[in-house]
Design a protein around this motif. Structure first.
Motif, PDB file in Angstrom:
ATOM      1  N   ASN A 136       0.860  -1.179   0.000  1.00  0.00           N
ATOM      2  CA  ASN A 136       0.000   0.000   0.000  1.00  0.00           C
ATOM      3  C   ASN A 136       0.900   1.234   0.000  1.00  0.00           C
ATOM      4  OD1 ASN A 136      -2.270   1.633   0.182  1.00  0.00           O
ATOM      5  ND2 ASN A 136      -3.231   0.400   1.778  1.00  0.00           N
ATOM      6  N   TYR A 137       0.291   2.418  -0.150  1.00  0.00           N
ATOM      7  CA  TYR A 137       1.041   3.664   0.041  1.00  0.00           C
ATOM      8  C   TYR A 137       1.387   3.792   1.526  1.00  0.00           C
ATOM      9  CZ  TYR A 137      -1.204   4.704  -4.429  1.00  0.00           C
ATOM     10  OH  TYR A 137      -1.645   4.641  -5.729  1.00  0.00           O
ATOM     11  N   HIS A 175       1.726   5.697   5.106  1.00  0.00           N
ATOM     12  CA  HIS A 175       1.013   6.815   5.731  1.00  0.00           C
ATOM     13  C   HIS A 175       1.994   7.751   6.435  1.00  0.00           C
ATOM     14  CE1 HIS A 175       1.340   5.028   9.717  1.00  0.00           C
ATOM     15  NE2 HIS A 175       0.625   3.966   9.383  1.00  0.00           N
ATOM     16  N   TYR A 183       4.116  -1.038  -5.578  1.00  0.00           N
ATOM     17  CA  TYR A 183       4.202  -0.196  -4.376  1.00  0.00           C
ATOM     18  C   TYR A 183       5.634   0.188  -4.011  1.00  0.00           C
ATOM     19  CZ  TYR A 183      -0.785  -0.482  -3.876  1.00  0.00           C
ATOM     20  OH  TYR A 183      -2.134  -0.355  -4.106  1.00  0.00           O
ATOM     21  N   TYR A 215       6.476   3.922  -3.416  1.00  0.00           N
ATOM     22  CA  TYR A 215       7.272   4.326  -2.249  1.00  0.00           C
ATOM     23  C   TYR A 215       8.337   5.341  -2.670  1.00  0.00           C
ATOM     24  CZ  TYR A 215      10.952   4.450   1.207  1.00  0.00           C
ATOM     25  OH  TYR A 215      11.904   4.916   2.087  1.00  0.00           O
ATOM     26  N   ASP A 240       6.928   8.845  -3.375  1.00  0.00           N
ATOM     27  CA  ASP A 240       6.603   9.625  -2.182  1.00  0.00           C
ATOM     28  C   ASP A 240       7.847   9.949  -1.356  1.00  0.00           C
ATOM     29  OD1 ASP A 240       3.954   9.560  -2.902  1.00  0.00           O
ATOM     30  OD2 ASP A 240       3.424   7.893  -1.593  1.00  0.00           O
ATOM     31  N   LYS A 258      -3.041   1.917  10.083  1.00  0.00           N
ATOM     32  CA  LYS A 258      -3.988   1.459   9.077  1.00  0.00           C
ATOM     33  C   LYS A 258      -5.106   0.651   9.714  1.00  0.00           C
ATOM     34  CE  LYS A 258      -0.750   1.764   5.289  1.00  0.00           C
ATOM     35  NZ  LYS A 258       0.479   1.214   4.760  1.00  0.00           N
ATOM     36  N   THR A 317      -2.359   9.194   3.997  1.00  0.00           N
ATOM     37  CA  THR A 317      -1.139   8.786   3.312  1.00  0.00           C
ATOM     38  C   THR A 317      -0.224  10.005   3.172  1.00  0.00           C
ATOM     39  OG1 THR A 317      -2.009   9.246   1.096  1.00  0.00           O
ATOM     40  CG2 THR A 317      -2.369   7.020   1.998  1.00  0.00           C
ATOM     41  N   ARG A 359       1.147  10.820   0.567  1.00  0.00           N
ATOM     42  CA  ARG A 359       0.799  11.450  -0.716  1.00  0.00           C
ATOM     43  C   ARG A 359      -0.330  12.467  -0.558  1.00  0.00           C
ATOM     44  NH1 ARG A 359       0.880   7.767  -5.966  1.00  0.00           N
ATOM     45  NH2 ARG A 359       2.976   7.607  -5.111  1.00  0.00           N
ATOM     46  N   GLU A 360      -1.322  12.127   0.257  1.00  0.00           N
ATOM     47  CA  GLU A 360      -2.433  13.069   0.490  1.00  0.00           C
ATOM     48  C   GLU A 360      -1.943  14.373   1.105  1.00  0.00           C
ATOM     49  OE1 GLU A 360      -6.280  10.206   1.446  1.00  0.00           O
ATOM     50  OE2 GLU A 360      -4.700  10.344   2.941  1.00  0.00           O
TER      51      GLU A 360
END
Length: 465
Positions: free
Chosen positions: A33-34, A36, A91, A95, A98, A267, A274, A276-277
């Motif tokens: 996953n991305y 966090h 991913y 990674y 990001d 999570k 994340t 990224r957000e």
């Protein structure tokens, strides 16, 4: 330099195995996953520690792994109808995207567990041969009762750990705390040939094997998030020291949690953002400033208000950088004036203070305070009447102290196109001739083009809206 060691629960003098060289292993992400921003705090903390050690002259061999085979990855692959390798490739690429955006320096090596299967099998075989591990139906377990110091990192006995742990009940294990080194193949799972039949590695054995292979049987620093103290790092110690008969790591370092509303971000609690957000809304330097504004061993609470405070603080320093760049451009005085020599020496004192607090267990919170104190002093002592040399010295010192934190390296200067430059000059001329109507008209026209002018004691400044 002093480092807080989780193993001894105290600060210790930092002495490396090989003078001038640091062998450092930091647990990386499971790539399903991305990541966090709770993960991002750990990555930023150890990136900063690595950068600061390099700043102090060490050569750092920095290893951060990718766990690219485990239960979560198998589950994600089944959900998406792809292979585990496909999930890992996707991913790992995300990674890096990001991590690069957060200005995380690339590791010396990012090993993947699946690249070290032969070494893992040999490691497990040694533990079986030495009587520290046993085989049940193709699974291999580490016998925690055979390692007498089990629990020494988390400072608990096996009995205490059993009482407090969420243990997966498995009647085939000799003891509840025993953990899997090798897992027999299940239907639909990736598997590799081994002396115990087809299977795959357990989670804990991956890091021990990769650290030992890439850095040696004893390393200088082993790091990760506070959630890894038990069971992951405890199990790494048990299997590594049982096999090699020597200390696994000299210093154990752990970054505290990033909380949301005073709860650990994770999570499993679904209270995470994340990286990224957050990067979509805030510059990487703002995020780093926020993450480093607390000591790495203290939990920090995530909130937009605190991010905004970090942003405002960073802007204050960049305004000072902008002023210094302006002085370097317009000052009539090239060389250091006699009366500036005392302040030039004071800048070196700020550097000494910065090193003093960072040498005390990487205290980034106090280090940032030193930078703010220095910037306030710079703002009070340097103007357009100062020499270019003192402005350069001050600017160089801000950048120097920002470099281990990976902030404050940008220039505020931008190349204006010729027409905007011409309009600013025309406005200056109109103001000199007291033609304020024309000056205001030009100011409004520039504003429409996204350029704001500021009349300051140091002259006209501009910035983009």
């Amino acid at each position: 330099m002093k480092v807080y060691n989780t193993m001894t629960r105290q600060k210790e003098d930092f002495v490396t195995i090989e003078p001038g060289v640091v062998r450092m292993y930091v647990c990386g992400p499971t790539v399903y996953n991305y990541f966090h921003i709770g993960n991002a705090r750990t990555f930023i903390v150890f990136d900063t520690i690595r950068r600061y050690l390099e700043y102090r002259g060490y050569k750092v061999n920095f290893i951060q792994n990718f766990t690219d085979i485990d239960d979560k990855m198998i589950k994600r692959a089944n959900e998406e109808g792809v292979t585990v390798k496909d999930v890992a490739e996707k991913y790992i690429a995300e990674y890096y995207k990001d991590a690069d955006a957060l200005n995380l320096k690339r590791a010396t090596v990012n090993p993947r567990a699946t690249e070290y299967i032969d070494e893992i099998i040999n490691f497990v075989k040694d533990l079986v041969d030495k009587g520290y591990a046993y085989v049940v139906d193709g699974d291999v377990y580490f016998d925690t009762t055979k390692f007498k110091e089990y629990g020494k990192l988390s400072h608990q006995s096996i009995e205490d750990l059993e009482a407090g742990a969420r243990i997966e009940v498995d009647e085939r294990k000799r003891n509840p705390m025993d953990f899997a080194l090798w897992k027999a193949k299940k239907e639909g799972e990736p598997a590799w040939e081994s002396p115990w039949g087809e299977g795959r590695p357990g989670w804990h054995i991956e890091c021990s094997t990769m650290a030992c292979t890439l850095l040696g049987e004893t390393i200088d620093i082993h790091g990760g998030g506070a959630d890894l103290v038990f069971p992951h790092h405890e199990n790494e110690i048990a299997q590594s020291e049982a096999r090699n008969g020597k200390p696994f790591a000299r210093y154990w370092m752990h970054a505290a949690y990033l909380n949301v509303n005073n709860q650990k971000m994770s999570k499993s609690l679904n209270n995470f953002f994340t990286a990224r957000e957050i990067l979509e809304k805030y510059d990487a330097e703002v995020i780093r400033m926020f993450m480093l504004s607390g000591h790495y061993r203290n939990p920090i609470n995530f909130s937009i208000d605190l991010l905004e405070q970090a942003k405002a603080g960073l802007e204050r320093i960049y305004n000072s950088i902008s002023n210094l760049e302006h002085v370097i451009d317009v000052s009539k005085y090239e060389n250091l004036k006699e009366e500036e020599k005392e302040f030039s020496n004071k800048l070196v004192e700020y550097k000494n203070r910065f090193i003093e607090v960072m040498d005390d267990d990487f205290n980034t919170a106090d280090a940032i305070s030193v930078i703010f104190d220095m910037v306030r002093d710079i703002n009070s002592n340097i103007s357009v009447e100062s020499s270019k040399e003192i402005a350069r010295k001050a600017l160089d010192m801000i950048r120097d102290l920002g470099s281990p934190l990976a902030i404050l390296q940008k220039s505020t200067k931008e190349n204006l196109d010729e027409e905007i430059e011409r309009l600013i000059q025309e406005r200056q001329k109109a103001r000199k001739e007291k033609n304020y109507a024309l000056a205001d008209k030009i100011r409004d026209e520039l504003k429409q083009r996204g350029i704001i002018l500021e009349d300051t004691p140091q002259g006209v400044r501009w910035k983009r809206i």
